[in-house]
Design a protein around this motif. Structure first.
Motif, short mmCIF file in Angstrom:
data_model
loop_
_atom_site.label_atom_id
_atom_site.label_comp_id
_atom_site.label_asym_id
_atom_site.label_seq_id
_atom_site.Cartn_x
_atom_site.Cartn_y
_atom_site.Cartn_z
N ARG A 116 14.49 44.77 22.26
CA ARG A 116 14.52 44.96 20.62
C ARG A 116 14.61 46.40 20.03
N ASP A 138 20.93 45.23 25.48
CA ASP A 138 21.08 43.77 25.42
C ASP A 138 19.10 43.23 26.32
N ARG A 182 5.52 44.42 24.74
CA ARG A 182 5.52 43.80 23.54
C ARG A 182 4.53 45.06 22.77
N SER A 240 10.43 34.55 21.49
CA SER A 240 9.91 34.06 21.69
C SER A 240 8.11 34.14 22.04
N ASP A 259 13.46 31.11 32.75
CA ASP A 259 13.02 32.81 32.62
C ASP A 259 10.98 31.75 32.61
N ASP A 282 10.38 45.07 21.56
CA ASP A 282 10.14 44.91 22.64
C ASP A 282 11.29 45.30 23.70
P1 5GP Z 1 11.71 37.31 24.57
O1 5GP Z 1 10.66 36.41 25.44
O2 5GP Z 1 11.29 37.16 22.58
O3 5GP Z 1 12.62 36.67 24.05
O4 5GP Z 1 12.67 38.15 24.36
C1 5GP Z 1 11.12 39.93 25.01
C2 5GP Z 1 12.41 40.96 25.07
O5 5GP Z 1 12.87 40.99 26.67
C3 5GP Z 1 13.72 40.91 24.74
O6 5GP Z 1 13.71 42.42 24.19
C4 5GP Z 1 14.56 40.29 25.17
O7 5GP Z 1 15.67 41.17 25.03
C5 5GP Z 1 14.19 40.90 25.99
N1 5GP Z 1 14.46 39.95 27.60
C6 5GP Z 1 13.45 38.59 28.14
N2 5GP Z 1 14.49 38.46 29.02
C7 5GP Z 1 14.87 38.62 29.39
C8 5GP Z 1 16.44 37.90 29.94
O8 5GP Z 1 16.95 36.83 30.76
N3 5GP Z 1 17.73 38.77 29.72
C9 5GP Z 1 17.52 39.73 28.73
N4 5GP Z 1 19.19 40.74 29.08
N5 5GP Z 1 16.78 40.20 28.17
C10 5GP Z 1 16.16 40.08 27.85
#
Ligand code: 5GP
Length: 244
Positions: free
Chosen positions: A199, A196, A94, A100, A129, A175
């Motif tokens: 970001r 996918d 990040r 999140s 996750d 990120d």
């Molecule tokens: P966040 O934790 O804010 O949801 O995700 C952080 C970054 O990791 C974002 O760019 C998000 O797309 C990627 N990311 C985290 N976990 C996953 C997952 O299980 N699948 C996908 N496609 N992206 C994830």
């Protein structure tokens, strides 16, 4: 290289054996899911765009000395990759607070982080996750300390390569998530690198150019993915047959 038996599929890709036991074929699907599969849709051409974008990123990283699973593009939806023993730890990198992290720590979205943040999640859909740390990873024997060191070093290096590359193309890398695996004794970057899993924000307008458009029902998802590809390929957009 012949496409062999179906091996398995996840939310966005199908994996097939090939006649070489060290290689598998990845087929990118148009399926889009969010919130652990609660939200589902089909986004026409997403698989084609993510295959192209992932290949482009993997080639860029290979050119910069990163070991990736990418071997070659086989068709508009398929790439040949090294068969990996996947390490079930997602590595999240990040640069700017969003998603999140913003929620969990109450940091407003768009806050620039003073230092790059690395996070780890257990790759397990049923458990959503969950975030884990090194103690969990070693206690559960998900990866060894030297493997974690390699994954962390590579993740930061990938960030150092992608941030300026994207910035030159008017895209902010907010990120992203990486996955790694073992292949003939080496730690290799696997999975995909696409809107996918990253970001991407437009540097001028701040507009989202990634899966957050799908997650938040903003519309224009595929147009945004296509625009990312157009900027990275530096041409007049992808040659996705029959599409504007
Ligand atoms: P966040 O934790 O804010 O949801 O995700 C952080 C970054 O990791 C974002 O760019 C998000 O797309 C990627 N990311 C985290 N976990 C996953 C997952 O299980 N699948 C996908 N496609 N992206 C994830």
């Amino acid at each position: 290289m012949n496409k062999g038996e179906f091996l398995y599929e996840d939310k966005a890709k199908k994996i097939f054996y090939t006649d070489d036991p060290l290689l598998v074929l990845v087929e990118f699907k148009d399926d889009a899911t969010a919130f652990d599969g609660v939200k589902k849709d089909r986004l026409e051409d997403k698989g084609i765009l993510n295959n192209r974008l992932s290949a482009l990123f993997f080639k860029l990283l290979e050119d910069n000395g990163i070991k990736t699973h990418y071997q070659k593009t086989v068709s508009e939806r398929e790439m040949l990759v090294k068969a990996l023993d996947i390490i079930p730890v997602e590595v999240i990198v990040r640069n700017i607070a969003a998603g999140s992290l913003s929620k969990r720590l109450g940091i407003p979205e768009k806050t620039e982080l003073k230092k790059t943040v690395l996070e780890f999640s257990l790759k397990d859909d049923e458990l959503h996750d969950p975030m884990i740390n090194h103690y969990h990873i070693y206690a559960l024997e998900l990866a060894r300390p030297e493997e974690m060191a390699e994954m962390e070093k590579t993740a930061l290096r990938v960030n150092d390569i992608l941030v300026p590359y994207l910035k030159e193309r008017n895209i902010i890398l907010v990120d992203f998530k990486l996955e790694f695996g073992r292949h003939q004794g080496e730690i290799v970057l696997g999975d995909e690198i696409s809107p996918d899993t990253c970001r991407f924000w437009d540097s001028s307008s701040g507009e989202k150019m990634d899966k957050d458009r799908f997650r938040a029902d903003m519309g224009g998802v595929i147009d945004a993915y296509r625009e990312v590809l157009r900027r990275l390929e530096g041409g007049e957009g992808p040659a996705v047959e029959g599409k504007s």
